[in-house]
Design a protein around this motif. Structure first.
Motif, PDB file in Angstrom:
ATOM      1  N   TYR A  95      40.688 -36.940  24.392  1.00 48.66           N
ATOM      2  CA  TYR A  95      39.605 -35.995  24.107  1.00 48.66           C
ATOM      3  C   TYR A  95      39.579 -35.618  22.632  1.00 48.66           C
ATOM      4  CZ  TYR A  95      36.706 -31.809  24.426  1.00 48.66           C
ATOM      5  OH  TYR A  95      35.716 -30.868  24.249  1.00 48.66           O
ATOM      6  N   GLY A  96      40.756 -35.538  22.039  1.00 50.50           N
ATOM      7  CA  GLY A  96      40.821 -35.149  20.637  1.00 50.50           C
ATOM      8  C   GLY A  96      42.242 -35.178  20.108  1.00 50.50           C
ATOM      9  N   ILE A  97      42.369 -34.884  18.840  1.00 52.96           N
ATOM     10  CA  ILE A  97      43.678 -34.812  18.189  1.00 52.96           C
ATOM     11  C   ILE A  97      43.853 -33.410  17.627  1.00 52.96           C
ATOM     12  CG2 ILE A  97      45.172 -35.763  16.400  1.00 52.96           C
ATOM     13  CD1 ILE A  97      43.479 -38.320  16.506  1.00 52.96           C
ATOM     14  N   ALA A  98      44.934 -32.763  18.050  1.00 57.77           N
ATOM     15  CA  ALA A  98      45.223 -31.402  17.591  1.00 57.77           C
ATOM     16  C   ALA A  98      46.146 -31.470  16.376  1.00 57.77           C
ATOM     17  CB  ALA A  98      45.877 -30.597  18.707  1.00 57.77           C
ATOM     18  N   HIS A  99      45.692 -30.909  15.267  1.00 59.14           N
ATOM     19  CA  HIS A  99      46.474 -30.864  14.037  1.00 59.14           C
ATOM     20  C   HIS A  99      46.986 -29.434  13.855  1.00 59.14           C
ATOM     21  CE1 HIS A  99      44.843 -34.805  12.726  1.00 59.14           C
ATOM     22  NE2 HIS A  99      43.737 -34.398  13.326  1.00 59.14           N
ATOM     23  N   PHE A 100      48.288 -29.298  13.655  1.00 60.64           N
ATOM     24  CA  PHE A 100      48.852 -27.949  13.537  1.00 60.64           C
ATOM     25  C   PHE A 100      50.063 -27.940  12.622  1.00 60.64           C
ATOM     26  CE2 PHE A 100      50.832 -30.116  17.077  1.00 60.64           C
ATOM     27  CZ  PHE A 100      52.181 -29.783  16.991  1.00 60.64           C
ATOM     28  N   THR A 101      50.424 -26.729  12.219  1.00 63.31           N
ATOM     29  CA  THR A 101      51.605 -26.523  11.374  1.00 63.31           C
ATOM     30  C   THR A 101      52.637 -25.731  12.152  1.00 63.31           C
ATOM     31  OG1 THR A 101      50.256 -26.521   9.355  1.00 63.31           O
ATOM     32  CG2 THR A 101      52.453 -25.537   9.215  1.00 63.31           C
ATOM     33  N   LEU A 102      53.877 -26.219  12.152  1.00 60.88           N
ATOM     34  CA  LEU A 102      54.972 -25.543  12.843  1.00 60.88           C
ATOM     35  C   LEU A 102      56.195 -25.562  11.939  1.00 60.88           C
ATOM     36  CD1 LEU A 102      55.945 -24.218  15.490  1.00 60.88           C
ATOM     37  CD2 LEU A 102      56.562 -26.501  16.307  1.00 60.88           C
ATOM     38  N   HIS A 103      56.760 -24.390  11.709  1.00 59.11           N
ATOM     39  CA  HIS A 103      57.914 -24.257  10.820  1.00 59.11           C
ATOM     40  C   HIS A 103      57.630 -24.847   9.439  1.00 59.11           C
ATOM     41  CE1 HIS A 103      59.846 -22.841  14.316  1.00 59.11           C
ATOM     42  NE2 HIS A 103      60.296 -23.996  14.791  1.00 59.11           N
ATOM     43  N   GLY A 104      56.381 -24.682   8.990  1.00 64.60           N
ATOM     44  CA  GLY A 104      56.020 -25.115   7.650  1.00 64.60           C
ATOM     45  C   GLY A 104      55.714 -26.593   7.514  1.00 64.60           C
ATOM     46  N   LYS A 105      55.756 -27.344   8.614  1.00 65.74           N
ATOM     47  CA  LYS A 105      55.470 -28.772   8.565  1.00 65.74           C
ATOM     48  C   LYS A 105      54.250 -29.106   9.424  1.00 65.74           C
ATOM     49  CE  LYS A 105      60.269 -30.134   7.706  1.00 65.74           C
ATOM     50  NZ  LYS A 105      61.412 -30.976   8.156  1.00 65.74           N
ATOM     51  N   PRO A 183      52.391 -40.553  26.311  1.00 63.49           N
ATOM     52  CA  PRO A 183      52.199 -41.695  25.410  1.00 63.49           C
ATOM     53  C   PRO A 183      53.071 -41.541  24.168  1.00 63.49           C
ATOM     54  CG  PRO A 183      50.090 -40.925  26.245  1.00 63.49           C
ATOM     55  CD  PRO A 183      51.111 -39.904  26.661  1.00 63.49           C
ATOM     56  N   SER A 184      53.492 -42.665  23.608  1.00 64.09           N
ATOM     57  CA  SER A 184      54.415 -42.648  22.468  1.00 64.09           C
ATOM     58  C   SER A 184      53.854 -41.882  21.279  1.00 64.09           C
ATOM     59  CB  SER A 184      54.756 -44.085  22.047  1.00 64.09           C
ATOM     60  OG  SER A 184      53.589 -44.803  21.704  1.00 64.09           O
ATOM     61  N   GLU A 185      52.523 -41.857  21.145  1.00 66.72           N
ATOM     62  CA  GLU A 185      51.911 -41.143  20.022  1.00 66.72           C
ATOM     63  C   GLU A 185      52.151 -39.636  20.104  1.00 66.72           C
ATOM     64  OE1 GLU A 185      47.742 -41.916  20.124  1.00 66.72           O
ATOM     65  OE2 GLU A 185      47.448 -41.031  22.110  1.00 66.72           O
ATOM     66  N   ASN A 186      52.589 -39.159  21.262  1.00 68.77           N
ATOM     67  CA  ASN A 186      52.831 -37.729  21.434  1.00 68.77           C
ATOM     68  C   ASN A 186      54.319 -37.382  21.424  1.00 68.77           C
ATOM     69  OD1 ASN A 186      50.153 -37.074  21.473  1.00 68.77           O
ATOM     70  ND2 ASN A 186      50.233 -35.972  23.411  1.00 68.77           N
ATOM     71  N   THR A 187      55.049 -38.084  20.582  1.00 66.96           N
ATOM     72  CA  THR A 187      56.468 -37.773  20.382  1.00 66.96           C
ATOM     73  C   THR A 187      56.630 -37.014  19.076  1.00 66.96           C
ATOM     74  OG1 THR A 187      57.179 -39.758  21.588  1.00 66.96           O
ATOM     75  CG2 THR A 187      58.780 -38.735  20.105  1.00 66.96           C
ATOM     76  N   LEU A 188      57.106 -35.804  19.171  1.00 67.51           N
ATOM     77  CA  LEU A 188      57.288 -34.971  17.980  1.00 67.51           C
ATOM     78  C   LEU A 188      58.685 -35.180  17.398  1.00 67.51           C
ATOM     79  CD1 LEU A 188      55.674 -31.650  19.257  1.00 67.51           C
ATOM     80  CD2 LEU A 188      54.758 -33.145  17.473  1.00 67.51           C
ATOM     81  N   PRO A 189      58.808 -35.305  16.071  1.00 60.77           N
ATOM     82  CA  PRO A 189      60.097 -35.563  15.432  1.00 60.77           C
ATOM     83  C   PRO A 189      60.896 -34.281  15.163  1.00 60.77           C
ATOM     84  CG  PRO A 189      58.385 -35.604  13.777  1.00 60.77           C
ATOM     85  CD  PRO A 189      57.686 -35.375  15.100  1.00 60.77           C
ATOM     86  N   ILE A 190      60.676 -33.277  15.975  1.00 58.85           N
ATOM     87  CA  ILE A 190      61.374 -32.003  15.821  1.00 58.85           C
ATOM     88  C   ILE A 190      61.777 -31.489  17.199  1.00 58.85           C
ATOM     89  CG2 ILE A 190      60.207 -31.296  13.702  1.00 58.85           C
ATOM     90  CD1 ILE A 190      58.416 -29.500  15.515  1.00 58.85           C
TER      91      ILE A 190
END
Length: 203
Positions: A95-105, A183-190
């Motif tokens: 549906y879309g891509i959510a862009h956000f900032t968490l802990h300054g990143k 999906p692999s695209e939804n793996t966060l590196p934190i």
């Protein structure tokens, strides 16, 4: 009996302050989840797990994990079969891509819409956000966690992502269920230190 305890919980929150706090809101979400899992008619737990169940384990409530994301709509993306823990292949569309900032990143996660649920009046405004992070398989369930979101109001370009409401798929509690695999695209590196923790304690 469930309604009695629910009413008691609401009264307790109401009496704690003039206006419910953010922490009260998340505690209510956690309470409702625990109530669902403790009830044999609604619980995903195995019969054995249900007998000893007391409470899910949650990370400490942290408002910093509730973020307002800018939502980039992706109207021309194709419908695809999302992989699950079984042979079931439910149909989704990004549906879309959510862009956000968490802990300054800065981070981004894809948000999906179920093609089956969008035809159901009760769930037609439902969006699905499955994800993995660096706690997956350790502090949290290895198969990822889920967030339920609502379609933003018409014209809105933002959406709230509250990781304190992240929950485990039913497969974390009982292998009889078929659960979507993020999906692999939804793996966060934190590490997302919010929401429901791993369930090894009662399984």
């Amino acid at each position: 009996m469930k309604n009695f305890f629910y009413t008691f919980f609401i009264i307790a929150i109401s009496c704690s302050s003039n206006k419910p706090t953010y922490e009260d809101e998340i505690k209510l979400v956690q309470y409702e989840l625990n109530t669902e899992y403790a009830n044999a008619s609604t619980s995903p737990l195995t019969e054995e797990g249900l007998k000893i169940f007391k409470s899910l384990d949650f990370f400490k409530i942290d408002k910093n994990y509730s973020v307002e994301a800018s939502l980039e709509l992706t109207p021309n993306t194709p419908i695809f079969e999302m992989q699950t823990t079984t042979d079931r292949l439910p149909l989704y569309r990004k549906y879309g891509i959510a862009h956000f900032t968490l802990h300054g990143k800065k981070f981004e996660l894809s948000v999906y819409q179920s093609q089956d649920l969008m035809t159901n009046v009760e769930y037609e405004d439902y969006l699905f956000l499955p994800f993995n992070d660096k706690t997956s398989g350790n502090l949290s369930y290895g198969g990822g966690r889920f967030l339920d979101l609502k379609l933003p109001s018409e014209g809105s370009k933002t959406i709230i992502i509250d990781f304190n409401k992240a929950y485990n798929p039913y497969c974390a509690y009982n292998h009889k269920y078929s659960c979507p695999i993020p999906p692999s695209e939804n793996t966060l590196p934190i590490e997302i230190l919010a929401g429901v923790k791993a369930y090894g304690k009662y399984h």
